[in-house]
Design a protein around this motif. Structure first.
Motif, mmCIF file in Angstrom:
data_model
loop_
_atom_site.group_PDB
_atom_site.id
_atom_site.type_symbol
_atom_site.label_atom_id
_atom_site.label_comp_id
_atom_site.label_asym_id
_atom_site.label_seq_id
_atom_site.Cartn_x
_atom_site.Cartn_y
_atom_site.Cartn_z
ATOM 1 N N MET A 1 0.851 -1.183 0.000
ATOM 2 C CA MET A 1 0.000 0.000 0.000
ATOM 3 C C MET A 1 0.890 1.237 0.000
ATOM 4 O O MET A 1 1.670 1.445 0.914
ATOM 5 C CB MET A 1 -0.877 -0.021 1.249
ATOM 6 N N TRP A 2 0.768 2.054 -0.998
ATOM 7 C CA TRP A 2 1.583 3.251 -1.133
ATOM 8 C C TRP A 2 0.769 4.461 -0.692
ATOM 9 O O TRP A 2 -0.373 4.644 -1.077
ATOM 10 C CB TRP A 2 2.027 3.420 -2.573
ATOM 11 N N VAL A 3 1.387 5.282 0.146
ATOM 12 C CA VAL A 3 0.744 6.514 0.589
ATOM 13 C C VAL A 3 1.718 7.653 0.339
ATOM 14 O O VAL A 3 2.921 7.516 0.562
ATOM 15 C CB VAL A 3 0.391 6.446 2.094
ATOM 16 N N SER A 4 1.204 8.762 -0.089
ATOM 17 C CA SER A 4 2.029 9.925 -0.369
ATOM 18 C C SER A 4 2.800 10.350 0.881
ATOM 19 O O SER A 4 2.289 10.271 2.000
ATOM 20 C CB SER A 4 1.144 11.073 -0.836
ATOM 21 N N ASN A 5 4.011 10.827 0.685
ATOM 22 C CA ASN A 5 4.793 11.295 1.820
ATOM 23 C C ASN A 5 4.284 12.619 2.374
ATOM 24 O O ASN A 5 4.765 13.091 3.388
ATOM 25 C CB ASN A 5 6.273 11.401 1.441
ATOM 26 N N GLN A 6 3.309 13.226 1.728
ATOM 27 C CA GLN A 6 2.728 14.474 2.215
ATOM 28 C C GLN A 6 1.637 14.240 3.256
ATOM 29 O O GLN A 6 1.309 15.145 4.020
ATOM 30 C CB GLN A 6 2.160 15.270 1.050
ATOM 31 N N VAL A 7 1.090 13.050 3.321
ATOM 32 C CA VAL A 7 -0.007 12.766 4.254
ATOM 33 C C VAL A 7 0.415 12.979 5.707
ATOM 34 O O VAL A 7 -0.301 13.631 6.463
ATOM 35 C CB VAL A 7 -0.591 11.350 4.021
ATOM 36 N N PRO A 8 1.569 12.460 6.148
ATOM 37 C CA PRO A 8 1.952 12.718 7.545
ATOM 38 C C PRO A 8 2.129 14.204 7.852
ATOM 39 O O PRO A 8 1.718 14.673 8.917
ATOM 40 C CB PRO A 8 3.279 11.969 7.707
ATOM 41 N N LEU A 9 2.706 14.951 6.928
ATOM 42 C CA LEU A 9 2.893 16.384 7.143
ATOM 43 C C LEU A 9 1.554 17.101 7.253
ATOM 44 O O LEU A 9 1.323 17.872 8.197
ATOM 45 C CB LEU A 9 3.717 16.987 6.001
ATOM 46 N N TYR A 10 0.654 16.853 6.318
ATOM 47 C CA TYR A 10 -0.658 17.495 6.359
ATOM 48 C C TYR A 10 -1.439 17.077 7.607
ATOM 49 O O TYR A 10 -2.117 17.894 8.230
ATOM 50 C CB TYR A 10 -1.472 17.180 5.106
ATOM 51 N N SER A 11 -1.346 15.821 7.975
ATOM 52 C CA SER A 11 -2.033 15.340 9.174
ATOM 53 C C SER A 11 -1.510 16.047 10.415
ATOM 54 O O SER A 11 -2.282 16.480 11.273
ATOM 55 C CB SER A 11 -1.853 13.836 9.329
ATOM 56 N N PHE A 12 -0.200 16.168 10.506
ATOM 57 C CA PHE A 12 0.416 16.853 11.641
ATOM 58 C C PHE A 12 -0.047 18.297 11.726
ATOM 59 O O PHE A 12 -0.437 18.781 12.802
ATOM 60 C CB PHE A 12 1.943 16.782 11.534
ATOM 61 N N VAL A 13 -0.018 18.998 10.606
ATOM 62 C CA VAL A 13 -0.427 20.407 10.583
ATOM 63 C C VAL A 13 -1.891 20.548 11.005
ATOM 64 O O VAL A 13 -2.229 21.409 11.835
ATOM 65 C CB VAL A 13 -0.187 21.023 9.189
ATOM 66 N N PHE A 14 -2.761 19.712 10.482
ATOM 67 C CA PHE A 14 -4.178 19.776 10.836
ATOM 68 C C PHE A 14 -4.389 19.479 12.317
ATOM 69 O O PHE A 14 -5.143 20.166 13.001
ATOM 70 C CB PHE A 14 -5.003 18.794 9.993
ATOM 71 N N LEU A 15 -3.729 18.443 12.828
ATOM 72 C CA LEU A 15 -3.932 18.060 14.226
ATOM 73 C C LEU A 15 -3.412 19.121 15.193
ATOM 74 O O LEU A 15 -4.060 19.412 16.200
ATOM 75 C CB LEU A 15 -3.279 16.710 14.515
ATOM 76 N N VAL A 16 -2.285 19.706 14.898
ATOM 77 C CA VAL A 16 -1.759 20.757 15.767
ATOM 78 C C VAL A 16 -2.666 21.977 15.721
ATOM 79 O O VAL A 16 -3.022 22.542 16.757
ATOM 80 C CB VAL A 16 -0.309 21.127 15.378
ATOM 81 N N ALA A 17 -3.073 22.373 14.532
ATOM 82 C CA ALA A 17 -3.927 23.553 14.395
ATOM 83 C C ALA A 17 -5.280 23.354 15.069
ATOM 84 O O ALA A 17 -5.794 24.267 15.727
ATOM 85 C CB ALA A 17 -4.122 23.877 12.919
ATOM 86 N N LEU A 18 -5.849 22.177 14.939
ATOM 87 C CA LEU A 18 -7.161 21.924 15.540
ATOM 88 C C LEU A 18 -7.062 21.718 17.045
ATOM 89 O O LEU A 18 -7.967 22.086 17.790
ATOM 90 C CB LEU A 18 -7.807 20.714 14.870
ATOM 91 N N GLY A 19 -5.972 21.144 17.514
ATOM 92 C CA GLY A 19 -5.799 20.915 18.949
ATOM 93 C C GLY A 19 -5.567 22.186 19.738
ATOM 94 O O GLY A 19 -5.876 22.265 20.928
ATOM 95 N N ILE A 20 -5.023 23.210 19.106
ATOM 96 C CA ILE A 20 -4.766 24.475 19.787
ATOM 97 C C ILE A 20 -6.066 25.096 20.283
ATOM 98 O O ILE A 20 -6.115 25.668 21.367
ATOM 99 C CB ILE A 20 -4.024 25.446 18.837
ATOM 100 N N ASP A 21 -7.127 24.979 19.508
ATOM 101 C CA ASP A 21 -8.421 25.541 19.924
ATOM 102 C C ASP A 21 -8.875 24.948 21.245
ATOM 103 O O ASP A 21 -9.362 25.661 22.122
ATOM 104 C CB ASP A 21 -9.488 25.286 18.852
ATOM 105 N N TYR A 22 -8.726 23.649 21.403
ATOM 106 C CA TYR A 22 -9.145 22.997 22.643
ATOM 107 C C TYR A 22 -8.273 23.439 23.805
ATOM 108 O O TYR A 22 -8.763 23.614 24.923
ATOM 109 C CB TYR A 22 -9.109 21.478 22.501
ATOM 110 N N ASN A 23 -6.999 23.648 23.567
ATOM 111 C CA ASN A 23 -6.112 24.167 24.614
ATOM 112 C C ASN A 23 -6.534 25.553 25.063
ATOM 113 O O ASN A 23 -6.532 25.849 26.256
ATOM 114 C CB ASN A 23 -4.663 24.240 24.113
ATOM 115 N N ILE A 24 -6.869 26.394 24.113
ATOM 116 C CA ILE A 24 -7.274 27.763 24.434
ATOM 117 C C ILE A 24 -8.526 27.754 25.306
ATOM 118 O O ILE A 24 -8.603 28.479 26.301
ATOM 119 C CB ILE A 24 -7.494 28.576 23.148
ATOM 120 N N ILE A 25 -9.484 26.929 24.953
ATOM 121 C CA ILE A 25 -10.722 26.849 25.737
ATOM 122 C C ILE A 25 -10.427 26.386 27.158
ATOM 123 O O ILE A 25 -10.866 27.000 28.133
ATOM 124 C CB ILE A 25 -11.734 25.904 25.060
ATOM 125 N N LEU A 26 -9.674 25.308 27.298
ATOM 126 C CA LEU A 26 -9.380 24.743 28.615
ATOM 127 C C LEU A 26 -8.523 25.674 29.462
ATOM 128 O O LEU A 26 -8.840 25.933 30.627
ATOM 129 C CB LEU A 26 -8.694 23.384 28.462
#
Length: 119
Positions: A1-26
């Motif tokens: 199964m081949w996956v683009s090497n960009q998927v981990p980078l994009y996933s990381f960026v999305f997860l960090v950006a989305l997780g910051i909102d929850y940190n701000i609230i808490l």
């Protein structure tokens, strides 16, 4: 199964950006409660008051990204799975357990510091 090497980078960026909102609230709620209560009590109140908002937002956001798993494109499936699972882990493990524990561990009571210096 081949996956683009960009998927981990994009996933990381999305997860960090989305997780910051929850940190701000808490953390903003913790800082409000910290003015009136000791650290452990302030963390408890902050988690109780923001838990519903963070949990529901996390579930909705994870479901939104999980929709990408229904697409026939393999890269979208993998990206949707990684981000949906990451958001659920972030919502329930990081914000529900790890962040409150780190706050209590790192934050010190101002009363406790002045009493220990006086002795």
């Amino acid at each position: 199964m081949w996956v683009s090497n960009q998927v981990p980078l994009y996933s990381f960026v999305f997860l960090v950006a989305l997780g910051i909102d929850y940190n701000i609230i808490l953390i903003s709620r913790f800082l409000e409660e910290r003015r009136r209560h000791p650290v452990k009590k302030a963390v408890t109140i902050a988690v109780e008051n923001t838990g519903g908002v963070i949990s529901s937002a996390g579930i909705i956001l994870a479901a939104t990204f999980a929709v990408l798993m229904t697409q026939p494109i393999q890269i979208l499936f993998v990206f949707g799975f990684i981000v949906a699972m990451g958001i659920l882990l972030d919502t329930f493990i990081i914000r529900g357990v790890l962040m409150p524990a780190l706050i209590v561990l790192i934050e010190k009571d101002k009363k406790g510091q002045t009493e220990s210096r006086a002795e």
